[in-house]
Structures are given as structure tokens and as C-alpha cells.
Design a protein around this motif. Structure first.
Motif, PDB file in Angstrom:
ATOM      1  N   ARG A  82       6.872   0.668  -8.374  1.00  0.00           N
ATOM      2  CA  ARG A  82       6.441  -0.580  -9.020  1.00  0.00           C
ATOM      3  C   ARG A  82       6.724  -1.711  -8.035  1.00  0.00           C
ATOM      4  N   VAL A  83       5.756  -2.626  -7.872  1.00  0.00           N
ATOM      5  CA  VAL A  83       5.901  -3.668  -6.854  1.00  0.00           C
ATOM      6  C   VAL A  83       5.908  -5.061  -7.473  1.00  0.00           C
ATOM      7  N   ILE A  84       6.926  -5.832  -7.076  1.00  0.00           N
ATOM      8  CA  ILE A  84       6.971  -7.267  -7.372  1.00  0.00           C
ATOM      9  C   ILE A  84       6.710  -7.967  -6.040  1.00  0.00           C
ATOM     10  N   ILE A  85       5.703  -8.817  -5.982  1.00  0.00           N
ATOM     11  CA  ILE A  85       5.392  -9.481  -4.707  1.00  0.00           C
ATOM     12  C   ILE A  85       5.498 -10.992  -4.881  1.00  0.00           C
ATOM     13  N   THR A  86       5.973 -11.663  -3.828  1.00  0.00           N
ATOM     14  CA  THR A  86       6.085 -13.124  -3.868  1.00  0.00           C
ATOM     15  C   THR A  86       5.075 -13.730  -2.899  1.00  0.00           C
ATOM     16  N   SER A  87       4.681 -14.959  -3.159  1.00  0.00           N
ATOM     17  CA  SER A  87       3.795 -15.681  -2.239  1.00  0.00           C
ATOM     18  C   SER A  87       3.932 -17.167  -2.516  1.00  0.00           C
ATOM     19  N   ARG A 143      -2.479  -8.704  -6.826  1.00  0.00           N
ATOM     20  CA  ARG A 143      -2.596  -7.950  -8.085  1.00  0.00           C
ATOM     21  C   ARG A 143      -3.791  -7.005  -8.029  1.00  0.00           C
ATOM     22  N   ALA A 144      -4.877  -7.516  -7.448  1.00  0.00           N
ATOM     23  CA  ALA A 144      -6.085  -6.686  -7.347  1.00  0.00           C
ATOM     24  C   ALA A 144      -5.826  -5.471  -6.459  1.00  0.00           C
ATOM     25  N   LEU A 145      -4.854  -5.575  -5.547  1.00  0.00           N
ATOM     26  CA  LEU A 145      -4.516  -4.441  -4.672  1.00  0.00           C
ATOM     27  C   LEU A 145      -3.459  -3.531  -5.303  1.00  0.00           C
ATOM     28  N   GLY A 146      -2.979  -3.891  -6.488  1.00  0.00           N
ATOM     29  CA  GLY A 146      -2.049  -2.997  -7.174  1.00  0.00           C
ATOM     30  C   GLY A 146      -0.669  -3.556  -7.438  1.00  0.00           C
ATOM     31  N   ALA A 147      -0.392  -4.801  -7.006  1.00  0.00           N
ATOM     32  CA  ALA A 147       0.923  -5.384  -7.298  1.00  0.00           C
ATOM     33  C   ALA A 147       1.097  -5.476  -8.816  1.00  0.00           C
ATOM     34  N   ASP A 148       2.286  -5.102  -9.305  1.00  0.00           N
ATOM     35  CA  ASP A 148       2.511  -5.056 -10.748  1.00  0.00           C
ATOM     36  C   ASP A 148       2.978  -6.400 -11.287  1.00  0.00           C
ATOM     37  N   GLU A 149       3.794  -7.113 -10.491  1.00  0.00           N
ATOM     38  CA  GLU A 149       4.339  -8.409 -10.920  1.00  0.00           C
ATOM     39  C   GLU A 149       4.247  -9.373  -9.747  1.00  0.00           C
ATOM     40  N   THR A 150       4.059 -10.648 -10.036  1.00  0.00           N
ATOM     41  CA  THR A 150       3.942 -11.638  -8.963  1.00  0.00           C
ATOM     42  C   THR A 150       4.824 -12.851  -9.280  1.00  0.00           C
ATOM     43  N   ILE A 151       5.361 -13.441  -8.209  1.00  0.00           N
ATOM     44  CA  ILE A 151       6.178 -14.657  -8.350  1.00  0.00           C
ATOM     45  C   ILE A 151       5.781 -15.621  -7.240  1.00  0.00           C
ATOM     46  N   ASN A 152       5.515 -16.862  -7.571  1.00  0.00           N
ATOM     47  CA  ASN A 152       5.253 -17.881  -6.556  1.00  0.00           C
ATOM     48  C   ASN A 152       6.609 -18.439  -6.098  1.00  0.00           C
ATOM     49  N   TYR A 153       6.949 -18.176  -4.819  1.00  0.00           N
ATOM     50  CA  TYR A 153       8.299 -18.562  -4.360  1.00  0.00           C
ATOM     51  C   TYR A 153       8.428 -20.057  -4.116  1.00  0.00           C
ATOM     52  N   LYS A 154       7.298 -20.775  -4.133  1.00  0.00           N
ATOM     53  CA  LYS A 154       7.372 -22.245  -4.010  1.00  0.00           C
ATOM     54  C   LYS A 154       7.687 -22.864  -5.386  1.00  0.00           C
ATOM     55  N   SER A 155       6.922 -22.441  -6.404  1.00  0.00           N
ATOM     56  CA  SER A 155       7.146 -23.035  -7.731  1.00  0.00           C
ATOM     57  C   SER A 155       8.351 -22.397  -8.435  1.00  0.00           C
ATOM     58  N   THR A 156       8.782 -21.227  -7.945  1.00  0.00           N
ATOM     59  CA  THR A 156       9.985 -20.586  -8.501  1.00  0.00           C
ATOM     60  C   THR A 156      10.972 -20.345  -7.356  1.00  0.00           C
ATOM     61  N   PRO A 157      11.730 -21.391  -6.971  1.00  0.00           N
ATOM     62  CA  PRO A 157      12.640 -21.234  -5.823  1.00  0.00           C
ATOM     63  C   PRO A 157      13.704 -20.156  -6.081  1.00  0.00           C
ATOM     64  N   GLU A 158      14.046 -19.941  -7.367  1.00  0.00           N
ATOM     65  CA  GLU A 158      15.016 -18.874  -7.678  1.00  0.00           C
ATOM     66  C   GLU A 158      14.256 -17.573  -7.981  1.00  0.00           C
ATOM     67  N   ALA A 168       0.835  -1.216   0.000  1.00  0.00           N
ATOM     68  CA  ALA A 168       0.000   0.000   0.000  1.00  0.00           C
ATOM     69  C   ALA A 168       0.869   1.264   0.000  1.00  0.00           C
ATOM     70  N   PHE A 169       1.910   1.294   0.832  1.00  0.00           N
ATOM     71  CA  PHE A 169       2.756   2.496   0.890  1.00  0.00           C
ATOM     72  C   PHE A 169       3.555   2.667  -0.410  1.00  0.00           C
ATOM     73  N   ALA A 170       3.950   1.550  -1.010  1.00  0.00           N
ATOM     74  CA  ALA A 170       4.701   1.637  -2.265  1.00  0.00           C
ATOM     75  C   ALA A 170       3.833   2.208  -3.374  1.00  0.00           C
ATOM     76  N   LYS A 171       2.578   1.788  -3.414  1.00  0.00           N
ATOM     77  CA  LYS A 171       1.661   2.316  -4.436  1.00  0.00           C
ATOM     78  C   LYS A 171       1.410   3.800  -4.170  1.00  0.00           C
ATOM     79  N   MET A 172       1.292   4.151  -2.885  1.00  0.00           N
ATOM     80  CA  MET A 172       1.118   5.553  -2.494  1.00  0.00           C
ATOM     81  C   MET A 172       2.290   6.395  -3.009  1.00  0.00           C
ATOM     82  N   ALA A 173       3.492   5.811  -2.968  1.00  0.00           N
ATOM     83  CA  ALA A 173       4.706   6.543  -3.360  1.00  0.00           C
ATOM     84  C   ALA A 173       4.976   6.454  -4.863  1.00  0.00           C
ATOM     85  N   GLY A 174       4.136   5.715  -5.589  1.00  0.00           N
ATOM     86  CA  GLY A 174       4.323   5.632  -7.041  1.00  0.00           C
ATOM     87  C   GLY A 174       5.389   4.646  -7.467  1.00  0.00           C
TER      88      GLY A 174
END
Ligand SMILES: NC(=O)c1ccc[n+]([C@@H]2O[C@H](COP(=O)([O-])OP(=O)(O)OC[C@H]3O[C@@H](n4cnc5c(N)ncnc54)[C@H](OP(=O)(O)O)[C@@H]3O)[C@@H](O)[C@H]2O)c1
Length: 339
Positions: A188-193, A203-218, A180-186
Motif C-alpha cells: 500500500r502506498v502513501i505518496i506526498t507531493s 493516484r491514477a498510477l496506483g497510489a492508495d493515499e496522497t498528502i500535499n506536503y505544502k498544505s500539510t507540513p506535518e 511502481a515496484f511497491a505496487k508490483m510487490a503488493g
């Protein structure tokens, strides 16, 4: 009044409701009737005895609460009866850099000091802030630790700029405030889960890129690839030792890593060469001061930021709230309704 205590021994099975005399505030103190509490990962570690095994018991857990001032002690001038307030994680850090004196550093609620998971709590008059207008009790209760930590890391210490790329680990409390604060500051956010479903929600909250850290260990390498190989400007390091190596793969030369959490462990074998060869800045973060809490609340009101609450439990269900956190199925904050 009722309070939860970690009774004679650590462990969730020893978290019990007890009856206590209603506390009265001493000089410079206020009594706050608690309406809502939010849980932090630290509270779970505290209950399990993993945060500080030498913490004297019994202890009322939790640092974060929202409520109304019921009574004030002699000499109190900052707040008055009836004010809607939030607790400060540090009862003795009013402003400026992290305090040097041990008493202020140890003035934290939910250990060593008694916490907020009670119908009433005694706080220092300098250990509360006015609740931001327009937020519910539960939303106010999410702010003292998770929100302020993300705010301190990104906007106070990290100097996040519009157009910067930020890598955030997971979708817990600190992580979603970071988003939320990153989007406030303008930024770009990459988030892992670990969960594709949570990544969709991010993504619905504004994340620009997503990576699944289980299926993508690197995932650090994958994050770097998302910046055309340059690396991200900033990392919210929530995993700690277990994730730092990938964070070092992700961060750009001269980039910044906010070392906040230990979700993936506090100790590991690490190759630190990239830190010096890439001139990386690693900054430990310790929640923040009351003055920064107040500044953050002004930003929250200005930008109409609404905290993400996964679920609110009734007071009698507080142990289930801790279990829910332990299962890591949540997205954002977990709250307990008190009064
Ligand atoms: N230094 C400070 O001042 C400070 C302040 C607040 C919190 N903290 C620390 O910051 C961390 C987060 O706290 P929190 O209250 O936000 O926790 P939380 O809400 O319980 O967050 C848990 C989430 O973190 C993610 N996660 C767990 N292991 C991970 C891993 N190996 N890699 C990436 N993500 C992982 C998971 O997200 P997914 O389910 O999406 O995978 C999990 O659901 C904790 O270690 C806490 O102690 C430190």
C-alpha cells in the motif's frame, strides 16, 4: 561526434556542445552509440558544481544512457556489436554488497568518469546490461540510476512485503519507480507531493493515499494517521535531512527508512531519539550492482512495467532539460534524445 561538456567552470551556462574524435574501445571496453539519456537530480547538482566542486573539468555529464554497441575492444565476450544496452551507473560493481575498494566506488558515470550525454561513449564490458525487451530507447535510459535505486531500496534491502505500507516523498524519478515496484510487490502506498494535480496523477498510477506536503507540513503525522496510528512499515527518504524528522513521525516501531536523497538538504538539526526508542532501521542506499540491474530488468519485463517519462528533449535542447529539472515541475523522468 558531438558531446556535451561542462567546460572550464560549473554552471548551466557552461554546458556546451563540443566536437570530439570518435572514441575507440580498449581491452575489455565497448563503444556504445547513444540513442537516449535520462537525467537524474545528481546530474543537475553536478552541472551546478554542488555535487563535487572538486570534480576535474571538462566533464561529460549524466550517468544514464541507452544505445547500441558499435564496436568492442580486445577480449570482450559479454556483449557483441549490435547489442542494445543500458549503461550501469557503477562501471566497477558487478554483484554483491557495495564494493569496499575506492576504485570501484569511484567508477560512476557523469563524474568522476565521463558520462553519457554524447553521441558515443566508451564503457566497460561489465558496465552495461542488455536492454529489457519491449521498452523504447528513452524508457531504457530511465533505468540505470533512478529505477535501480528504488528497486535496491525496496526489494533488495528493504524486504518490502505484500500488505506493507510504504511512504514515498514527491513525484520525481526515484519516487515513481518506487510506486511502481511497491505496487508490483503488493504494498500500500502513501505518496506526498507539493502539487494536488501531481497527486491525482499518482493516484491514477496506483497510489492508495496522497498528502500535499505544502498544505500539510506535518505530513509524517498525517501518514501515521492513515495507518490507524501504527506507523508505516517503510519510507523512501528522498528529502534527506529536511524531511527526516517527519519521516520519523511516520514510521512504525521497527520500521525501515531508505535514506536515498537530499532534495531538502543534507544537514539539519534532528532529534534522533525516535530512531532508538522505536528501533527504526535507517539504511543508506547507493544505486545498486549490475547483477541487481539485471534482476530488476527481469521483473520489469515480467510485470510489463512502463517507466513514467515526463518529457523528452532533443539533443540540442539538453540545457533546457536541465532547466526543466531545476524547476521541479516534472512528474517522473526527463529524457534527452541523442541518436
Ligand atoms: N542514493 C542514491 O543512490 C540515489 C540515487 C538516485 C537519486 N538519489 C537522490 O534522490 C533524490 C531524488 O532524485 P530524483 O532523480 O528522483 O529527483 P527528481 O526527479 O528531480 O525529483 C524531484 C521531485 O522530488 C520532490 N521533492 C523535492 N523536494 C521535496 C521535499 N522537500 N519533500 C518531498 N518531496 C520533494 C518534488 O516532487 P513534487 O513536485 O511532487 O513535490 C520534485 O519534483 C535526489 O536527492 C537524488 O540525488 C540518490
Amino acid at each position: 561526434m558531438r558531446a556535451y561538456e561542462i567546460t572550464q567552470a560549473f554552471g548551466l551556462e557552461n554546458l556546451k556542445v563540443v566536437e570530439r574524435p570518435r572514441p575507440e574501445p580498449g581491452p575489455g571496453q565497448v563503444a556504445v552509440a547513444v540513442s537516449a539519456v535520462s537525467l537524474n537530480y545528481r546530474d543537475l547538482l553536478m552541472v551546478r558544481g554542488h555535487y563535487n566542486p572538486r570534480q576535474p573539468l571538462p566533464l561529460v555529464p549524466c550517468s544514464d544512457g541507452a544505445g547500441t554497441v558499435r564496436a568492442v575492444g580486445p577480449g570482450v565476450s559479454r556483449v557483441k556489436v549490435g547489442d542494445r544496452v543500458a549503461s550501469c551507473f557503477f562501471q566497477g560493481w558487478s554483484a554483491g554488497a557495495v564494493p569496499r575498494d575506492k576504485a570501484a566506488l569511484r567508477s560512476t558515470l557523469g563524474g568522476p568518469l565521463g558520462g553519457t550525454l554524447a553521441e558515443e561513449v566508451i564503457l566497460e564490458e561489465g558496465g552495461v546490461v542488455a536492454a529489457p525487451a519491449g521498452l523504447s530507447d528513452e524508457e531504457v535510459a530511465t533505468l540505470p540510476c533512478a529505477a535501480l535505486t528504488a528497486y535496491s531500496a525496496l526489494l533488495r534491502q528493504g524486504g518490502l512485503q505484500p500488505g506493507d505500507t510504504l511512504l514515498i516523498q514527491g513525484t520525481g524519478g526515484v519516487a515513481l519507480f518506487g510506486l511502481a515496484f511497491a505496487k508490483m510487490a503488493g504494498a500500500r502506498v502513501i505518496i506526498t507531493s507539493s502539487s494536488d494535480e501531481k497527486l491525482e496523477r499518482a493516484r491514477a498510477l496506483g497510489a492508495d493515499e496522497t498528502i500535499n506536503y505544502k498544505s500539510t507540513p506535518e505530513w509524517g503525522k498525517a501518514a501515521r494517521a492513515l495507518t490507524d496510528g501504527a506507523g508505516v512499515d517503510h519510507v523512501l527518504e528522498l528529502g534527506g535531512a529536511g524531511t527526516m524528522q517527519e519521516s520519523l513521525r511516520a514510521v512504525r516501531a521497527g520500521g525501515h527508512i531508505s535514506l536515498i536523497g537530499v532534495l531538502a538538504g543534507g544537514a539539519a538539526k534532528l532529534d534522533l531519539t525516535p530512531v532508538l526508542m522505536q528501533n527504526v532501521r535507517i539504511q543508506g542506499v547507493l544505486v545498486g550492482s549490475r547483477s541487481d540491474f539485471e534482476a530488476m530488468n527481469r521483473a520489469i519485463v515480467q510485470h510489463d512495467l512502463r517507466p513514467v517519462i515526463d518529457r523528452t528533449f532533443a539533443f540540442d535542447e539538453a540545457p533546457a532539460a536541465f532547466e526543466h529539472m531545476g524547476a521541479a515541475a516534472h512528474f517522473g523522468k526527463i529524457c534527452v534524445r541523442v541518436g
